[in-house]
Design a protein around this motif. Sequence first.
Motif, short mmCIF file in Angstrom:
data_model
loop_
_atom_site.label_atom_id
_atom_site.label_comp_id
_atom_site.label_asym_id
_atom_site.label_seq_id
_atom_site.Cartn_x
_atom_site.Cartn_y
_atom_site.Cartn_z
N LEU A 178 -18.15 27.37 38.81
CA LEU A 178 -17.55 26.74 37.61
C LEU A 178 -16.75 27.95 37.03
O LEU A 178 -17.08 28.90 36.76
CB LEU A 178 -18.97 26.54 36.64
CG LEU A 178 -18.70 25.99 35.42
CD1 LEU A 178 -17.94 24.84 35.11
CD2 LEU A 178 -20.03 25.91 34.42
N SER A 179 -15.57 27.41 36.37
CA SER A 179 -14.73 28.16 35.60
C SER A 179 -14.98 27.91 34.10
O SER A 179 -15.77 27.07 33.75
CB SER A 179 -13.18 27.90 35.81
OG SER A 179 -12.95 26.72 34.92
N LEU A 180 -14.31 28.82 33.14
CA LEU A 180 -14.92 28.59 32.02
C LEU A 180 -14.25 27.38 31.11
O LEU A 180 -14.10 27.08 30.11
CB LEU A 180 -14.17 30.05 31.26
CG LEU A 180 -15.36 31.31 31.42
CD1 LEU A 180 -14.71 32.43 30.70
CD2 LEU A 180 -16.71 30.87 30.77
N LYS A 181 -13.10 26.63 32.01
CA LYS A 181 -12.32 25.54 31.53
C LYS A 181 -13.43 24.25 31.41
O LYS A 181 -13.18 23.47 30.67
CB LYS A 181 -11.28 25.35 32.44
CG LYS A 181 -10.13 26.24 32.33
CD LYS A 181 -8.97 25.93 33.16
CE LYS A 181 -7.67 26.88 32.97
NZ LYS A 181 -6.66 26.52 33.69
N GLY A 182 -14.49 24.52 32.00
CA GLY A 182 -15.28 23.34 32.57
C GLY A 182 -16.37 23.11 31.16
O GLY A 182 -17.63 23.41 31.43
N ASP A 183 -15.86 23.18 29.88
CA ASP A 183 -17.04 23.33 28.69
C ASP A 183 -18.03 22.05 28.71
O ASP A 183 -18.79 22.19 27.74
CB ASP A 183 -15.99 23.47 27.53
CG ASP A 183 -15.19 22.50 27.10
OD1 ASP A 183 -15.00 21.58 28.16
OD2 ASP A 183 -14.69 22.41 26.11
N CYS A 184 -17.85 21.13 29.30
CA CYS A 184 -18.68 20.01 29.09
C CYS A 184 -19.75 20.04 30.40
O CYS A 184 -20.73 19.30 30.26
CB CYS A 184 -18.05 18.66 29.39
SG CYS A 184 -17.32 18.22 30.91
N ILE A 185 -19.53 21.05 31.03
CA ILE A 185 -20.48 21.02 32.43
C ILE A 185 -21.82 21.67 32.18
O ILE A 185 -21.67 22.83 31.44
CB ILE A 185 -19.97 21.65 33.51
CG1 ILE A 185 -18.68 20.64 34.23
CG2 ILE A 185 -20.77 21.95 34.86
CD1 ILE A 185 -17.68 21.58 35.00
N VAL A 186 -22.77 21.24 32.33
CA VAL A 186 -24.14 21.65 31.97
C VAL A 186 -24.90 21.99 33.21
O VAL A 186 -26.31 22.41 33.28
CB VAL A 186 -24.96 20.99 30.74
CG1 VAL A 186 -24.00 20.92 29.66
CG2 VAL A 186 -25.15 19.47 31.42
N GLY A 187 -24.57 21.71 34.52
CA GLY A 187 -25.30 21.81 35.64
C GLY A 187 -24.53 21.65 37.08
O GLY A 187 -23.20 20.67 36.97
N ILE A 188 -24.61 22.61 37.83
CA ILE A 188 -23.75 22.58 38.99
C ILE A 188 -24.66 22.12 40.15
O ILE A 188 -26.00 22.30 40.05
CB ILE A 188 -22.93 23.96 39.37
CG1 ILE A 188 -23.80 25.04 39.58
CG2 ILE A 188 -22.11 24.38 38.07
CD1 ILE A 188 -23.09 26.46 40.19
N LYS A 189 -24.10 22.18 41.59
CA LYS A 189 -24.80 21.85 42.80
C LYS A 189 -25.81 20.75 42.34
O LYS A 189 -27.01 20.67 42.84
CB LYS A 189 -25.61 23.00 43.11
CG LYS A 189 -24.80 24.42 43.59
CD LYS A 189 -25.50 25.43 44.11
CE LYS A 189 -25.84 26.61 43.23
NZ LYS A 189 -26.46 27.83 43.92
N ALA A 190 -25.56 19.86 41.73
CA ALA A 190 -26.17 18.70 41.62
C ALA A 190 -26.47 17.78 42.74
O ALA A 190 -25.68 17.79 43.68
CB ALA A 190 -25.60 17.71 40.24
N ASP A 191 -27.66 17.53 42.91
CA ASP A 191 -27.75 16.78 44.11
C ASP A 191 -27.99 15.11 44.07
O ASP A 191 -28.71 14.44 44.71
CB ASP A 191 -29.20 17.26 44.75
CG ASP A 191 -30.57 17.07 44.07
OD1 ASP A 191 -30.51 16.74 42.95
OD2 ASP A 191 -31.50 17.55 44.36
N PHE A 192 -27.47 14.61 43.02
CA PHE A 192 -27.64 13.24 42.80
C PHE A 192 -26.96 12.42 44.03
O PHE A 192 -26.13 13.03 44.62
CB PHE A 192 -26.98 12.74 41.59
CG PHE A 192 -25.41 12.92 41.36
CD1 PHE A 192 -24.53 12.00 41.92
CD2 PHE A 192 -24.95 14.04 40.78
CE1 PHE A 192 -23.21 12.05 41.66
CE2 PHE A 192 -23.58 14.43 40.64
CZ PHE A 192 -22.70 13.27 41.18
N ASP A 193 -27.29 11.27 44.22
CA ASP A 193 -26.94 10.40 45.39
C ASP A 193 -26.36 8.89 44.92
O ASP A 193 -27.01 8.33 44.12
CB ASP A 193 -28.12 9.72 46.23
CG ASP A 193 -27.83 9.22 47.39
OD1 ASP A 193 -27.75 7.77 47.13
OD2 ASP A 193 -27.86 9.60 48.59
N LEU A 194 -24.87 8.98 45.29
CA LEU A 194 -24.17 7.77 44.45
C LEU A 194 -24.88 6.58 44.90
O LEU A 194 -25.06 5.75 43.89
CB LEU A 194 -22.70 7.91 45.22
CG LEU A 194 -21.74 6.85 44.74
CD1 LEU A 194 -21.69 6.73 43.19
CD2 LEU A 194 -20.62 6.78 45.44
#
Length: 140
Positions: A29-45
């Motif tokens: 995650l870069s500092l430009k992603g100011d709306c991101i609150v979680g990475i490596k999310a494992d949701f299933d489409l």
Amino acid sequence: MIYKFSAYGHPNILATHKTTLEFTKDEELSLKGDCIVGIKADFDLKELVDLIRNSNKNNDKKVTIKIMSKNKKIQEKMYAELNPSFNHNKELVIRKSDFVSDRTLAISSNKAAFDLNRDLIDFLRDKKNKVSVIIENKQK
């Protein structure tokens, strides 16, 4: 119906965006992603599309979304309305507005990244920390 997935923190989580919040499957995650609150999310489409489809069948698109630390000591709860056209395998966006795209899981949220509990955001600034995200639609 209830759907759960997990996401991890990152030192660059700012959570300063005032109209959206996002979970991504990206590992960095870069500092430009100011709306991101979680990475490596494992949701299933497919499972999320099933949740949306069931909500549409029951004519109830309203959901409660909870974000909680693994030990459940830090929690956040918000309310939103599911977007029937959500169809993105990498990013999941929740918006205060009614703008929809294939990345938009929910609209008309009562919270965005900026509104989240700062204890939760501090917790999410550590890469080792993991949160559970629980999406529950309240069927009539």
